[in-house]
Enzyme design. Structure first.
Site, PDB file in Angstrom:
ATOM      1  N   HIS A 110       0.801  -1.229   0.000  1.00  0.00           N
ATOM      2  CA  HIS A 110       0.000   0.000   0.000  1.00  0.00           C
ATOM      3  C   HIS A 110       0.835   1.281   0.000  1.00  0.00           C
ATOM      4  O   HIS A 110       0.564   2.215   0.753  1.00  0.00           O
ATOM      5  CB  HIS A 110      -0.949   0.004   1.197  1.00  0.00           C
ATOM      6  CG  HIS A 110      -2.026  -1.041   1.144  1.00  0.00           C
ATOM      7  ND1 HIS A 110      -2.525  -1.558  -0.033  1.00  0.00           N
ATOM      8  CD2 HIS A 110      -2.718  -1.683   2.145  1.00  0.00           C
ATOM      9  CE1 HIS A 110      -3.470  -2.453   0.244  1.00  0.00           C
ATOM     10  NE2 HIS A 110      -3.603  -2.554   1.549  1.00  0.00           N
ATOM     11  N   HIS A 184      -9.490   2.382   0.662  1.00  0.00           N
ATOM     12  CA  HIS A 184      -9.429   1.264   1.597  1.00  0.00           C
ATOM     13  C   HIS A 184     -10.502   1.324   2.673  1.00  0.00           C
ATOM     14  O   HIS A 184     -10.242   0.997   3.838  1.00  0.00           O
ATOM     15  CB  HIS A 184      -8.023   1.190   2.208  1.00  0.00           C
ATOM     16  CG  HIS A 184      -7.587  -0.179   2.604  1.00  0.00           C
ATOM     17  ND1 HIS A 184      -8.047  -0.808   3.739  1.00  0.00           N
ATOM     18  CD2 HIS A 184      -6.748  -1.050   2.015  1.00  0.00           C
ATOM     19  CE1 HIS A 184      -7.478  -2.005   3.830  1.00  0.00           C
ATOM     20  NE2 HIS A 184      -6.695  -2.177   2.802  1.00  0.00           N
ATOM     21  N   TYR A 186     -13.445   0.041   4.943  1.00  0.00           N
ATOM     22  CA  TYR A 186     -13.976  -1.248   5.408  1.00  0.00           C
ATOM     23  C   TYR A 186     -15.474  -1.060   5.559  1.00  0.00           C
ATOM     24  O   TYR A 186     -15.906  -0.233   6.366  1.00  0.00           O
ATOM     25  CB  TYR A 186     -13.430  -1.608   6.786  1.00  0.00           C
ATOM     26  CG  TYR A 186     -11.993  -2.008   6.872  1.00  0.00           C
ATOM     27  CD1 TYR A 186     -10.970  -1.121   6.571  1.00  0.00           C
ATOM     28  CD2 TYR A 186     -11.648  -3.277   7.335  1.00  0.00           C
ATOM     29  CE1 TYR A 186      -9.640  -1.491   6.711  1.00  0.00           C
ATOM     30  CE2 TYR A 186     -10.315  -3.651   7.468  1.00  0.00           C
ATOM     31  CZ  TYR A 186      -9.319  -2.751   7.147  1.00  0.00           C
ATOM     32  OH  TYR A 186      -8.006  -3.115   7.295  1.00  0.00           O
ATOM     33  N   ASP A 246      -8.548 -12.624   1.010  1.00  0.00           N
ATOM     34  CA  ASP A 246      -7.594 -11.530   0.823  1.00  0.00           C
ATOM     35  C   ASP A 246      -6.969 -11.752  -0.546  1.00  0.00           C
ATOM     36  O   ASP A 246      -5.821 -12.176  -0.670  1.00  0.00           O
ATOM     37  CB  ASP A 246      -6.531 -11.570   1.941  1.00  0.00           C
ATOM     38  CG  ASP A 246      -5.718 -10.296   1.988  1.00  0.00           C
ATOM     39  OD1 ASP A 246      -5.901  -9.435   1.107  1.00  0.00           O
ATOM     40  OD2 ASP A 246      -4.889 -10.169   2.915  1.00  0.00           O
ATOM     41  N   GLU A 306     -11.489  -3.271  -2.737  1.00  0.00           N
ATOM     42  CA  GLU A 306     -10.498  -2.337  -3.269  1.00  0.00           C
ATOM     43  C   GLU A 306     -10.379  -2.518  -4.774  1.00  0.00           C
ATOM     44  O   GLU A 306      -9.785  -3.495  -5.239  1.00  0.00           O
ATOM     45  CB  GLU A 306      -9.152  -2.599  -2.597  1.00  0.00           C
ATOM     46  CG  GLU A 306      -9.202  -2.487  -1.093  1.00  0.00           C
ATOM     47  CD  GLU A 306      -8.116  -3.336  -0.433  1.00  0.00           C
ATOM     48  OE1 GLU A 306      -6.935  -3.037  -0.632  1.00  0.00           O
ATOM     49  OE2 GLU A 306      -8.464  -4.293   0.269  1.00  0.00           O
TER      50      GLU A 306
END
Ligand code: BGC
Length: 342
Positions: A110, A184, A186, A246, A306
């Protein structure tokens, strides 16, 4: 009335730089709050099926917490210059090898420790016929976190009167470089607890498997007969009994990339994007951290969607090209549309 924008002091950084929070409200009363620090989206208030407002994103109450802890979570932040991992923090452009700052074991994650999630953006606001708009600008200098080229970045948040949060990313460089910007946030469409009652559909026939360090192996494989098949909507709770997610999905060229909804609130989120991929991250590393209003965030308290180029693309010839050259314009658009199902 096309909505409104207000601005308030959110806090001061450790070096006493004031940070402001912008509140964008559309004509339906939907609210998005964002900071000029990291472009962080702190709140998204949406009406649920009972007419009650629910804040559907995770975050912290104070700037101090964002400064101290967000390098682990990246709550609500703009991610740059490169979303997700670059293997060994290394890549080559035109025979020059670039070495990035490493912040995830041997890899770069990131954008590095001083990625865009930590930067102060210059801001301007506007009420447009579509709704209120927040414009965030940042000039990333040649060599920042190891990336080549001066990169001028512009991220625009527009909250439309159709309850869409539109995010536009524009970037230009003076030297060949790699760029992969994302957001990003959530999401937890129930506003609390875990995401187990969420239903999710991802319009992807393929995904990019990863190695033990969560770096893509380079393969692009069908989701069919794997736990990555979300072509039809599935209950996330059931799927999370088997694995944590992920991973990057290779999006089909359909209008909608992903649809997520909460049974409890009826809030539904539709994501569409010009990017080729989407990372589904199910908050696997949330470690009982105290977030907004004292809420404890644990594993699976939220999920990130994302939109992105594929992780480690600079080292994978078979992945879409991520090199931006002088004179080119990087432009991407992602829309998060909120509706309610009864
Ligand atoms: C990555 C995770 C990482 C997380 C950090 C996600 O985008 O895919 O591997 O741990 O960000 O919060």
């Amino acid at each position: 009335m096309f909505g409104k924008i207000t601005k308030e002091l959110f806090g001061k950084t450790q070096i006493e730089t004031p940070v402001f929070q912008y509140t964008l409200e559309n004509k339906n009363g939907m609210i998005v709050k964002a900071l000029n620090y990291g472009g962080i989206i702190t709140n998204i208030w949406v009406k649920d099926k009972f007419g009650k407002y629910v804040d559907v994103v995770l975050g912290f109450d104070s700037l101090e917490e964002y400064e101290k802890l967000n390098h682990k979570y990246y709550f609500g932040a703009v991610i740059g210059r490169y979303a997700n991992r670059i293997k060994n923090g290394q890549f080559k452009i035109d025979d020059t090898i670039y070495q990035l700052a490493l912040n995830d074991g041997k890899n770069s994650l990131h954008g590095g420790i001083g990625g865009f999630h930590t930067k102060i953006f210059k801001t301007s606001t506007e009420i447009t016929p579509y709704g209120p708009k927040l414009n965030l600008k940042y000039l990333s200098h040649d060599g920042e976190e190891g990336f080549p080229g001066n990169l001028l970045v512009n991220v625009i948040y527009t909250l439309t009167n159709n309850n869409e949060l539109i995010i536009e990313y524009i970037a230009q460089t003076d030297k060949p470089t790699v760029v992969n910007l994302t957001q990003h946030s959530y999401f937890n469409l129930s506003g609390k607890g875990c995401i187990y009652d969420h239903k999710i559909q991802i319009n992807a026939d393929l995904y990019t498997p990863v190695d033990e360090n969560l770096v893509p192996t380079g393969e692009i494989v069908p989701v069919e007969n794997t736990p990555y098949d979300f072509k039809q909507p599935k209950n996330l709770g059931k799927m999370l009994e088997k694995i944590d997610y992920d991973v990057n999905f290779v999006l089909n060229k359909s209008k909608i990339a992903t649809v997520v909804s909460s049974l409890e609130t009826g809030i539904k989120l539709e994501v569409s994007t010009t990017k080729p991929g989407i990372q589904l991250y199910t908050g696997n590393f949330l470690d009982n951290i105290i977030g907004k209003s004292g809420n404890v965030y644990k594993k699976h308290s939220g999920l990130c969607l994302e939109t992105q180029y594929f992780p480690d693309s600079p080292n994978k010839k078979n992945f879409p090209n991520v090199i931006l050259k002088k004179g080119d314009i990087y432009y991407h658009k992602t829309t998060f549309k909120f509706t309610v199902e009864q």
